[in-house]
Design a protein around this motif. Structure first.
Motif, PDB file in Angstrom:
ATOM      1  N   GLU B  60      47.894  18.822  75.950  1.00  0.00           N
ATOM      2  CA  GLU B  60      48.656  20.068  75.770  1.00  0.00           C
ATOM      3  C   GLU B  60      49.349  20.451  77.075  1.00  0.00           C
ATOM      4  O   GLU B  60      48.765  20.364  78.152  1.00  0.00           O
ATOM      5  CB  GLU B  60      47.712  21.197  75.333  1.00  0.00           C
ATOM      6  N   GLY B  61      50.577  20.886  76.957  1.00  0.00           N
ATOM      7  CA  GLY B  61      51.324  21.299  78.152  1.00  0.00           C
ATOM      8  C   GLY B  61      52.039  20.134  78.818  1.00  0.00           C
ATOM      9  O   GLY B  61      52.895  20.329  79.676  1.00  0.00           O
ATOM     10  N   ASP B  65      53.746  21.214  72.998  1.00  0.00           N
ATOM     11  CA  ASP B  65      53.738  22.651  73.258  1.00  0.00           C
ATOM     12  C   ASP B  65      53.367  23.327  71.942  1.00  0.00           C
ATOM     13  O   ASP B  65      54.140  23.306  70.987  1.00  0.00           O
ATOM     14  CB  ASP B  65      55.152  23.063  73.721  1.00  0.00           C
TER      15      ASP B  65
END
Lengths: 344, 344
Positions: B60-61, B65
């Motif tokens: 994630e990131g 997203d």
């Protein structure tokens, strides 16, 4: 994202409950799949011989604390955790993949340290690193390892298969890794208060090594082959003896009596437990990370292992479905709790 | 931890350099290992038929997203990313493992959404989920997927094997996933300024779907079998056409000329690129996440695929080692850059 809905926190399920819940509706359809989710490793048949496949995640701050775990040891241990699952199938590991996500606080040299531990594990256990992925992360270090192994069909040991009157046998000794963790956690607190204090770990070397550099029990799988024995069921001890006994009993539809005075505990584990005012049986049942093998042995096979220094009979299976008890030296019978180690 | 040493930042190596660097000293010693690190998937031979194994991390990131990626789509895509690697070996996927680490901001229902996407992928592509691990994380969502597949030895397509004069052929069309990402990033910014604004994604449905719900090219591997063709080399396009061409050329010891006016680009990709003032060739060469297959086809096989709606010849290999060029419609020759997509 889900803030306005009527939701269930993951903590209510625990790790095993979550896996069961999430995977229960996945059908197995491919002819080569012999065993999917639900044991230490997946089994696949491609013509001759079976392949086993297992995978584990290790997350910084959850599974390890880099303030006292050297990266080389971490790499080694991450491989051991997976090989231990392969051995628990009575299989021989052949390949691993190793994936790692790191934040930019880790320089190349840190990754080299990590990989030197992986390389040592591969060399010692004769497995090939055959893949993996690397990625940045927004925080911390995440490791994912997958291991494959080979085993002949008639030698595979699942969790199911234990029968009433089978002996419960364990390799090595138990509770040491948990006490090693306690020692390191204490030294970390001491260091916070006084960074000049030099820790004296000499009285705890065995326990600390059990925690930092565990070895998967290749020798036990080889010993079973030499003795021409195939356990009725087998599992590795990653989450504490109590949890693993419940796994065997649940899968096999049996109960189990364990005798407290039979538990193999190293003298250093006992003395360290005494110093920390922890009952050493508690360290054994609820501690975890021993990576020993726990098996159900047919009564007829007992003669083969009787008195063997690497194997200890600690109890027997019963026909009382999922009733698991510890019998104390005084003959008291105490129900075990299926707590294990939960990271949620 | 390494603060006082003379260190090398990971960013200096990039993702491929890091893998090469870290794995170059791992010997392959097991007789069943045919191919380890360095291709889309590892290959193992257990008696008859070969098994391929591949693994990917999604963080994630970094890779996704969650403010605009639905968890069901994420689960589906995480499987596709791995199946695409299996197809790139000209193999058929058979099993996957799926591991996930989540922080406690995710309730059970979020995990169910994620797993519903995995289940759909398994169903559509007839693969079995055979393992995995779940863990808590201190922040965000981390996914690790491993896929296995089967292929006959004589049909495996490695990255090496492309020969001068082979045609460079690609499936489907390119650049759409990258433009879909641009659209969603823009809508996210609009939403931040005015949360009441309803995005109109209708003009971008194809691009958005290419980004959110890519499909691995099972059909292409089946088509190659039907046409009785085995490409000399094959790779999937995850990091942009430019990067993948360099992988093929580096492994095969060849160069490559690509013709800009041959690139298969969907009209919606072109119009979206124009709206964003991005050259659509840039989206194709440097965008990534198309999950199409890129292959080296023997000149004699060209008749079999000529005019096929799913396959496009976009260039040819040369004997100029690792010299890769794009030839424009005006006949200008521009060197390609091996940038690809780096997440460090």
């Amino acid at each position: 994202m889900f803030e306005n809905k009527n939701t269930t926190p993951l903590s209510e399920l625990g790790e095993f409950g979550l896996i069961d819940h999430l995977t229960k509706n996945f059908p197995l359809s491919h002819p080569s799949t012999i065993m999917g989710v639900g044991d230490d490793a997946a089994v696949m048949n491609y013509n001759e011989g079976e392949i086993v496949l297992t995978t584990d995640l290790l997350i910084e701050g959850i599974h390890f604390d880099l303030s006292y775990v050297p990266l080389k040891h971490l790499g080694y241990k991450a491989v051991m955790v997976n090989l231990s699952d392969v051995y628990a199938m009575n299989a021989h590991p052949t390949q691993i993949t190793f994936s790692v996500a790191v934040s930019n606080r880790f320089p190349l040299e840190a990754m080299e340290e990590l990989y030197s531990g992986i390389a040592l594990a591969c060399k010692n256990y004769k497995v090939d690193l055959v893949g993996g992925d690397t990625s940045s992360s927004t925080s911390g270090l995440t490791i994912s390892v997958t291991a494959l192994g080979q085993v002949k069909k008639e030698k595979i040991t699942f969790r199911e298969g234990a029968k009433p009157n089978d002996l419960l046998v364990v390799s090595g000794d138990l509770g040491g890794a948990y006490m090693g963790l306690q020692v390191m956690e204490r030294e970390k607190e001491v260091f916070k208060v006084n960074p000049n204090n030099q820790p004296d770990l000499a009285p705890y070397t065995y326990c600390v090594e059990r925690q930092l550099k565990p070895e998967a029990r290749k020798d036990i799988v080889e010993l079973l082959a030499t003795l021409e024995m195939v356990p009725n069921a087998m599992i590795d001890i990653s989450d504490g003896l109590s949890s693993e006994i419940f796994h065997l009993c649940k899968s096999s539809g049996t109960g189990c009596n364990v005798y407290e005075d039979k538990l193999p505990i190293d003298p250093q584990t006992s003395s360290t437990a005494a110093e920390f005012k922890i009952n050493s049986s508690t360290a054994v049942f609820n501690g975890g990370e021993d990576y020993e093998l726990l098996m159900a042995i047919k009564p007829d096979d007992f003669e083969k292992i009787k008195g063997h220094p690497l194997l200890t009979a600690i109890g027997h299976f019963t026909d009382q479905k999922e009733v698991c008890k510890m019998v104390t030296g005084l003959g008291q019978s105490i129900p075990l709790e299926a707590q294990g180690w939960s990271n949620f």
